[in-house]
Design a protein around this motif. Structure first.
Motif, short mmCIF file in Angstrom:
data_model
loop_
_atom_site.label_atom_id
_atom_site.label_comp_id
_atom_site.label_asym_id
_atom_site.label_seq_id
_atom_site.Cartn_x
_atom_site.Cartn_y
_atom_site.Cartn_z
N GLU A 75 0.82 -1.21 0.00
CA GLU A 75 0.00 0.00 0.00
C GLU A 75 0.86 1.27 0.00
O GLU A 75 0.58 2.21 -0.75
CB GLU A 75 -0.94 0.00 1.22
N LYS A 109 -0.55 -9.61 -7.16
CA LYS A 109 -1.67 -9.21 -8.00
C LYS A 109 -2.92 -8.97 -7.17
O LYS A 109 -3.64 -7.99 -7.36
CB LYS A 109 -1.92 -10.28 -9.07
N LYS A 111 -3.14 -8.34 -3.83
CA LYS A 111 -2.99 -7.25 -2.88
C LYS A 111 -3.07 -5.88 -3.55
O LYS A 111 -3.41 -4.88 -2.91
CB LYS A 111 -1.64 -7.37 -2.16
N SER A 112 -2.72 -5.82 -4.83
CA SER A 112 -2.69 -4.54 -5.53
C SER A 112 -3.88 -4.33 -6.46
O SER A 112 -3.97 -3.30 -7.12
CB SER A 112 -1.39 -4.41 -6.33
N ALA A 113 -4.79 -5.29 -6.50
CA ALA A 113 -5.88 -5.24 -7.48
C ALA A 113 -6.75 -4.00 -7.32
O ALA A 113 -7.22 -3.42 -8.30
CB ALA A 113 -6.73 -6.50 -7.37
N HIS A 114 -6.97 -3.56 -6.06
CA HIS A 114 -7.85 -2.43 -5.82
C HIS A 114 -7.12 -1.10 -5.81
O HIS A 114 -7.76 -0.04 -5.67
CB HIS A 114 -8.54 -2.61 -4.46
N LEU A 115 -5.82 -1.13 -5.96
CA LEU A 115 -5.02 0.10 -5.88
C LEU A 115 -5.00 0.82 -7.22
O LEU A 115 -5.14 0.19 -8.27
CB LEU A 115 -3.59 -0.24 -5.44
N PRO A 116 -4.77 2.13 -7.22
CA PRO A 116 -4.75 2.88 -8.49
C PRO A 116 -3.51 2.65 -9.33
O PRO A 116 -3.45 3.06 -10.48
CB PRO A 116 -4.82 4.34 -8.03
N ASN A 118 -0.77 -0.11 -10.97
CA ASN A 118 -0.55 -1.51 -11.33
C ASN A 118 0.82 -1.93 -10.85
O ASN A 118 1.84 -1.40 -11.31
CB ASN A 118 -0.64 -1.70 -12.86
N LYS A 414 -7.25 3.02 -13.73
CA LYS A 414 -8.14 1.99 -13.19
C LYS A 414 -9.43 2.59 -12.62
O LYS A 414 -9.98 2.12 -11.63
CB LYS A 414 -7.42 1.15 -12.12
N GLN A 416 -9.74 5.33 -11.10
CA GLN A 416 -9.50 6.08 -9.87
C GLN A 416 -8.71 7.35 -10.18
O GLN A 416 -7.90 7.39 -11.11
CB GLN A 416 -8.74 5.23 -8.86
#
Length: 423
Positions: A75, A109, A111-116, A118, A414, A416
């Motif tokens: 994060e 993949k 853990k970072s799927a929801h992050l803005p 990649n 993404k 966001q």
């Protein structure tokens, strides 16, 4: 949600609006209008000299999770990357455990799927990055590894390089290697030269990089395939890569944006924030890197982000860890220190289209009907990063408190929107 980017200068050679000031309307993450007279939006971003380009790609960053979360977690890495304008970051496999299984790839993949941002996993080339036995690279590629590298640990064995290049050819994979002869750099603390002698510190000779670049190029010529050199730092390495490209070899390379910000003379104060690997080198090496950037020998500019906690840096120089954080400052540092030899267009190419080509990523452009993957920035805005403003968990940077030119305003990716500025 409708987002209007008002009168932004577009930097995208694939667009008919390249270098023009236009409005860009984004609806629910999709660019719906470029060049229109749109006025109605839920949010409008308008700043003097605001520019936009396809999202930036970083080809070299270290993330601490799993195992080293106290230095950096996924994060915090994503927050730092977004603040620095990167929509995509290639994460080196040097975590605990090493990224060498499908499970490790899927962890990044997921853990970072929801992050803005990649987060792109690089799979290890050798088991436990020990430089001996190859990992199951085909399985890792199928799971989502976009490149293969032992990251901070240079691959030493010639036979390993040969096998890896052969192994990667069926799916056009790229082998990324830091060119450094480990035995020649053993116990080294800084660039080997007059300054290291004056300071009484064990040097890291330029030869350690040069012999590995030359050797790996010969192996590439023998086997075929694609080879990328990470974090080059010497004049001879730049020249060897220039010659290899003229021969038609599929070779590419990058340099950390901070590499020409300082030289070995800077280390006279024994400040461990300047302790990096490869080290800051001589004025001649600095000049050669700038020339290599200008003539295209050096393909990409990277952050070289390597977070270290206070316990790893606030030590005697010879005991301190190598590395600096640079995701948030990578563009500004390059824009400040390289602007005499690189135009803004050239700099952006080394952050956008060329890294995407190296990783065989889909092209990213500014056009109607495509998902918005954009970086917003003001190239001439002066600002000073501070420890309080840093998103990274670590603070090991020589740029905190130094005025830089070129500020990232935010990114859209993404679906966001992440902004460093209040509107």
């Amino acid at each position: 949600m409708k987002l209007l980017l008002k009168a932004v200068r577009i930097y995208d050679p694939s667009s008919a609006f390249h270098l023009q000031r236009q409005n860009i309307l984004i609806e629910n993450g999709i660019i719906t209008s470029v060049g229109g007279n749109d006025q109605q939006a839920d949010q409008t971003i308008e700043l003097e000299d605001l520019c936009v380009s396809p999202g930036w790609v970083d080809l070299y960053a270290q993330v601490g999770e799993p195992g080293l979360e106290h230095k950096e977690d996924i994060e915090s890495l994503a927050e730092a990357a977004a603040a620095g304008g990167f929509t995509d970051v290639l994460c080196m496999p040097n975590v605990q455990p090493i990224v060498q299984t499908k499970g490790a790839i899927n962890f990044i993949k997921a853990k970072s799927a929801h992050l803005p941002v990649n987060l792109l996993p690089a799979g290890a080339v050798t088991v436990d990055t020990q430089g001996k036995e190859l990992t199951e690279m085909i399985d890792l590629q199928r799971a989502g590894a976009v490149a293969f590298s032992d990251g901070a640990k240079p691959v030493q064995g010639a036979e390993v390089i040969v096998k890896a290049l052969q192994y990667l050819q069926p799916f056009d994979g790229v082998l990324m290697n830091r060119p450094e002869h480990a035995r020649l750099t053993e116990y080294g603390q800084m660039h080997e030269g007059i300054v290291s002698t004056q300071l009484g510190m064990k040097g890291i000779p330029a030869l350690a990089e040069e012999v590995m670049v030359t050797r790996d190029m010969q192996l590439l010529e023998y086997t075929g395939g694609r080879l990328h050199f990470s974090l080059i730092s010497t004049a001879a390495a730049v020249e060897a890569i220039r010659v290899a490209k003229a021969k038609g070899l599929q070779v590419s390379c990058d340099v950390a944006s901070y590499q020409v910000a300082y030289t070995d003379h800077t280390l006279a104060a024994f400040d461990t924030n300047y302790k990096v690997s490869p080290p800051f080198r001589s004025e001649a090496d600095k000049a050669a890197i700038l020339q290599g950037l200008a003539d295209g020998t050096i393909d990409a500019i990277v952050s070289g982000h390597q977070p270290q906690d206070t316990e790893g840096k606030k030590l005697e120089f010879d005991l301190a860890e190598f590395g600096i954080i640079n995701l948030e400052t990578a563009f500004a540092v390059a824009n400040t220190t390289m602007r005499d030899v690189l135009s803004l267009e050239q700099l952006l190419d080394k952050l956008t289209s060329i890294p995407r080509q190296i990783l065989r990523m889909p092209a990213c452009g500014i056009a109607e009907g495509v998902p918005a993957c954009l970086t917003l920035f003001q190239p001439d805005l002066k600002w000073t990063p501070t420890p309080e403003s840093t998103r990274s968990k670590s603070r090991n940077s020589p740029f905190l408190g130094r005025e830089l030119t070129g500020k990232v305003i935010g990114l859209v990716n993404k679906g966001q929107v992440v902004l460093n500025h209040s509107f």
